[in-house]
Design a protein around this motif. Sequence first.
Motif, PDB file in Angstrom:
ATOM      1  N   GLN A 361       1.252  15.879 -11.590  1.00  0.00           N
ATOM      2  CA  GLN A 361       1.286  16.516 -12.905  1.00  0.00           C
ATOM      3  C   GLN A 361      -0.077  16.445 -13.597  1.00  0.00           C
ATOM      4  OE1 GLN A 361       4.512  15.285 -15.472  1.00  0.00           O
ATOM      5  NE2 GLN A 361       5.968  15.150 -13.776  1.00  0.00           N
ATOM      6  N   MET A 362      -0.742  15.314 -13.453  1.00  0.00           N
ATOM      7  CA  MET A 362      -2.045  15.126 -14.098  1.00  0.00           C
ATOM      8  C   MET A 362      -3.206  15.686 -13.279  1.00  0.00           C
ATOM      9  SD  MET A 362      -1.395  13.564 -17.006  1.00  0.00           S
ATOM     10  CE  MET A 362      -0.011  14.718 -17.081  1.00  0.00           C
ATOM     11  N   LYS A 363      -2.908  16.143 -12.054  1.00  0.00           N
ATOM     12  CA  LYS A 363      -3.915  16.709 -11.147  1.00  0.00           C
ATOM     13  C   LYS A 363      -5.058  15.733 -10.899  1.00  0.00           C
ATOM     14  CE  LYS A 363      -2.915  21.490 -12.434  1.00  0.00           C
ATOM     15  NZ  LYS A 363      -3.462  22.767 -12.947  1.00  0.00           N
ATOM     16  N   CYS A 364      -4.683  14.527 -10.518  1.00  0.00           N
ATOM     17  CA  CYS A 364      -5.675  13.495 -10.185  1.00  0.00           C
ATOM     18  C   CYS A 364      -5.188  12.774  -8.938  1.00  0.00           C
ATOM     19  CB  CYS A 364      -5.870  12.517 -11.342  1.00  0.00           C
ATOM     20  SG  CYS A 364      -4.399  11.547 -11.738  1.00  0.00           S
ATOM     21  N   SER A 365      -6.017  11.892  -8.397  1.00  0.00           N
ATOM     22  CA  SER A 365      -5.633  11.142  -7.205  1.00  0.00           C
ATOM     23  C   SER A 365      -4.545  10.129  -7.556  1.00  0.00           C
ATOM     24  CB  SER A 365      -6.847  10.426  -6.614  1.00  0.00           C
ATOM     25  OG  SER A 365      -7.298   9.415  -7.484  1.00  0.00           O
ATOM     26  N   VAL A 366      -3.732   9.788  -6.564  1.00  0.00           N
ATOM     27  CA  VAL A 366      -2.670   8.816  -6.773  1.00  0.00           C
ATOM     28  C   VAL A 366      -3.257   7.461  -7.146  1.00  0.00           C
ATOM     29  CG1 VAL A 366      -0.697   7.654  -5.699  1.00  0.00           C
ATOM     30  CG2 VAL A 366      -1.182  10.033  -5.163  1.00  0.00           C
ATOM     31  N   ALA A 367      -4.381   7.110  -6.515  1.00  0.00           N
ATOM     32  CA  ALA A 367      -5.013   5.820  -6.804  1.00  0.00           C
ATOM     33  C   ALA A 367      -5.427   5.717  -8.265  1.00  0.00           C
ATOM     34  CB  ALA A 367      -6.216   5.613  -5.892  1.00  0.00           C
ATOM     35  N   SER A 368      -5.999   6.801  -8.790  1.00  0.00           N
ATOM     36  CA  SER A 368      -6.447   6.797 -10.184  1.00  0.00           C
ATOM     37  C   SER A 368      -5.263   6.714 -11.140  1.00  0.00           C
ATOM     38  CB  SER A 368      -7.271   8.053 -10.463  1.00  0.00           C
ATOM     39  OG  SER A 368      -7.686   8.086 -11.799  1.00  0.00           O
ATOM     40  N   ALA A 369      -4.208   7.513 -10.860  1.00  0.00           N
ATOM     41  CA  ALA A 369      -3.021   7.474 -11.728  1.00  0.00           C
ATOM     42  C   ALA A 369      -2.349   6.106 -11.673  1.00  0.00           C
ATOM     43  CB  ALA A 369      -2.038   8.564 -11.306  1.00  0.00           C
ATOM     44  N   ARG A 370      -2.232   5.549 -10.463  1.00  0.00           N
ATOM     45  CA  ARG A 370      -1.587   4.234 -10.315  1.00  0.00           C
ATOM     46  C   ARG A 370      -2.377   3.159 -11.058  1.00  0.00           C
ATOM     47  NH1 ARG A 370      -1.308   4.047  -5.024  1.00  0.00           N
ATOM     48  NH2 ARG A 370       0.819   4.832  -4.939  1.00  0.00           N
ATOM     49  N   TYR A 371      -3.690   3.219 -10.966  1.00  0.00           N
ATOM     50  CA  TYR A 371      -4.535   2.235 -11.643  1.00  0.00           C
ATOM     51  C   TYR A 371      -4.321   2.281 -13.154  1.00  0.00           C
ATOM     52  CZ  TYR A 371      -8.771  -0.109 -13.292  1.00  0.00           C
ATOM     53  OH  TYR A 371      -9.643  -0.941 -13.936  1.00  0.00           O
ATOM     54  N   ARG A 372      -4.302   3.515 -13.748  1.00  0.00           N
ATOM     55  CA  ARG A 372      -4.105   3.652 -15.188  1.00  0.00           C
ATOM     56  C   ARG A 372      -2.718   3.193 -15.609  1.00  0.00           C
ATOM     57  NH1 ARG A 372      -6.804   7.730 -17.858  1.00  0.00           N
ATOM     58  NH2 ARG A 372      -5.446   7.135 -19.616  1.00  0.00           N
ATOM     59  N   LEU A 373      -1.688   3.535 -14.829  1.00  0.00           N
ATOM     60  CA  LEU A 373      -0.311   3.184 -15.188  1.00  0.00           C
ATOM     61  C   LEU A 373      -0.062   1.687 -15.090  1.00  0.00           C
ATOM     62  CD1 LEU A 373       1.512   6.140 -13.417  1.00  0.00           C
ATOM     63  CD2 LEU A 373       1.398   5.758 -15.879  1.00  0.00           C
ATOM     64  N   GLN A 376      -1.247  -0.217 -17.947  1.00  0.00           N
ATOM     65  CA  GLN A 376      -0.378  -0.098 -19.114  1.00  0.00           C
ATOM     66  C   GLN A 376       0.944  -0.824 -18.919  1.00  0.00           C
ATOM     67  OE1 GLN A 376      -0.007   3.850 -20.884  1.00  0.00           O
ATOM     68  NE2 GLN A 376      -1.803   4.532 -19.763  1.00  0.00           N
ATOM     69  N   GLY A 377       1.109  -1.516 -17.807  1.00  0.00           N
ATOM     70  CA  GLY A 377       2.348  -2.241 -17.555  1.00  0.00           C
ATOM     71  C   GLY A 377       3.481  -1.353 -17.106  1.00  0.00           C
ATOM     72  N   LEU A 378       3.164  -0.265 -16.390  1.00  0.00           N
ATOM     73  CA  LEU A 378       4.179   0.693 -15.948  1.00  0.00           C
ATOM     74  C   LEU A 378       4.187   0.772 -14.425  1.00  0.00           C
ATOM     75  CD1 LEU A 378       3.450   3.536 -18.553  1.00  0.00           C
ATOM     76  CD2 LEU A 378       5.268   1.806 -18.640  1.00  0.00           C
ATOM     77  N   PRO A 379       5.002  -0.022 -13.764  1.00  0.00           N
ATOM     78  CA  PRO A 379       5.048  -0.003 -12.304  1.00  0.00           C
ATOM     79  C   PRO A 379       5.801   1.211 -11.781  1.00  0.00           C
ATOM     80  CG  PRO A 379       6.705  -1.502 -13.138  1.00  0.00           C
ATOM     81  CD  PRO A 379       5.947  -1.002 -14.336  1.00  0.00           C
ATOM     82  N   ALA A 380       5.789   1.404 -10.483  1.00  0.00           N
ATOM     83  CA  ALA A 380       6.542   2.501  -9.870  1.00  0.00           C
ATOM     84  C   ALA A 380       8.034   2.200  -9.960  1.00  0.00           C
ATOM     85  CB  ALA A 380       6.116   2.678  -8.418  1.00  0.00           C
ATOM     86  N   LEU A 381       8.806   3.151 -10.484  1.00  0.00           N
ATOM     87  CA  LEU A 381      10.254   2.997 -10.646  1.00  0.00           C
ATOM     88  C   LEU A 381      10.997   3.970  -9.745  1.00  0.00           C
ATOM     89  CD1 LEU A 381      10.482   2.671 -14.539  1.00  0.00           C
ATOM     90  CD2 LEU A 381      10.442   0.841 -12.846  1.00  0.00           C
ATOM     91  N   ASN A 382      10.497   4.151  -8.525  1.00  0.00           N
ATOM     92  CA  ASN A 382      11.122   5.101  -7.606  1.00  0.00           C
ATOM     93  C   ASN A 382      12.565   4.728  -7.286  1.00  0.00           C
ATOM     94  OD1 ASN A 382       8.516   5.917  -7.654  1.00  0.00           O
ATOM     95  ND2 ASN A 382       8.019   5.296  -5.571  1.00  0.00           N
ATOM     96  N   GLY A 383      12.921   3.443  -7.429  1.00  0.00           N
ATOM     97  CA  GLY A 383      14.271   2.995  -7.089  1.00  0.00           C
ATOM     98  C   GLY A 383      15.332   3.479  -8.049  1.00  0.00           C
ATOM     99  N   ILE A 384      14.958   4.044  -9.198  1.00  0.00           N
ATOM    100  CA  ILE A 384      15.946   4.530 -10.160  1.00  0.00           C
ATOM    101  C   ILE A 384      16.802   5.631  -9.539  1.00  0.00           C
ATOM    102  CG2 ILE A 384      16.172   5.909 -12.268  1.00  0.00           C
ATOM    103  CD1 ILE A 384      14.215   4.194 -13.605  1.00  0.00           C
TER     104      ILE A 384
END
Length: 459
Positions: A361-373, A376-384
Amino acid sequence: MSSQTTQDLVSGLESKPTANGLSLGVYPDELAISVEGRHMQLERCQSRRDQLTKMREQLVEYGQRATSVPRLYLVAKLAGCDVLHFAQYHSMLGAHRVAVSAGQLYPFGSPSAANSARKHGMLPHRTGCFFCPCCVAEQLRDVGASWYMRKHHIEGVDWCPSHKVRLVQNHAKDPFATRPEDWVARQATSLEHLVEPVVVDEFQARYAEIFMQLLVRPSPMEARVLNKLIGDRFGYARATGMTSHKLLSDLVLSMCDSAWATEHFDTFDCKREGLPFGPLDNVVACRSTYVTGTAYALILTSLFANRKDVDAAFEVATLSGKIDSAVIRGERTSDRCESTDSELWLAYIGAGGNHSEVSRQMKCSVASARYRLVRQGLPALNGIARSPARWRALSRFWVGEHLASACLAEAVDQACLERILRVCCTRVERAVRLILFGRRSTRKAKGTTRGQKAAVQNR
């Protein structure tokens, strides 16, 4: 000697000029042993042993204890360089140690990596001393002196990557103690007569490009992560029909010149099509095994189209320890995430906590998005999406219900929820509510929280 003791010795080194009052310095891409050779010339040392003694006398005051400091670290301080910078840009540790086990992930030149510096720190990657006559001519024109470069000492690269001319070997007894222009003068020839253009095929050119990128890495990669990257990339190539080979070694054999590979790669002449070849196939078969730098370079050259694709894959692997599917497919995105924190938060909720979807959505690399998130204390919630009952039980607990009763109502394991609670923050709680129930349900849940808390107090 322990790494702490080595650290004390290294931190105690002071950069000093040579006994002749001359500053040694260092040239761009100069090989560490070339720097040492220039010191040997300036000091007029009779032997390497004599030179090592003089280096210790010039740099340290620790007596016999200083004998444990690697030569690479001594030469770095003698050249007035930071040891970490010198090891990264002037040694060939990046070629000797592309990948290591998890317990050896120390930066090149660090006190904890002293053992590897002793073993490989001063060694070229290929046997012999080589130079490019065109590079030497440019060095003499621009600086007035010449030196030996790292890019001319890569195993399998017999030509200069910059000028596409064949490298010339210095056959002197101690070649690195003799400058290239001095050796040329002794041969009664000129640099122009030594220029021999060569035609380099696409695979070898890509091999040299990728290997030169490995040389500037500040530390080795974890073998498990790099091997997974290679295994996933090879599996994707097979699944999409990019290759029909079932063995990684067969793919390498089909893409490179067998005579060239046999000359520069140990035991490659034993490789037979259709039969496993341990030095290459073990990378996929055993994720914890690491192979030589030449083997990794051959594999990466066979799997990736250019150096930039390798850089993108390495970036993700280094930052997260995981390999993103977009990197395996070779998709290219922006390296940096320029979105604001608010935009990332909205994208995070809309994507259901999926970091990969946020990056798209942000049109950036996954590494960059993951680093920013993650910051901010926002881990991957794929298990939802896969197990919503677990997160519904957490939501029950967050609005005041007892943990055991919440687990019983949603039929989930209490121990699993306890592990999640240990690492969750309040932002995760709010994000889960928004993802599962939306804003209206979240407001309703907030009201229920006060009612349930009052009920608990009345009990």
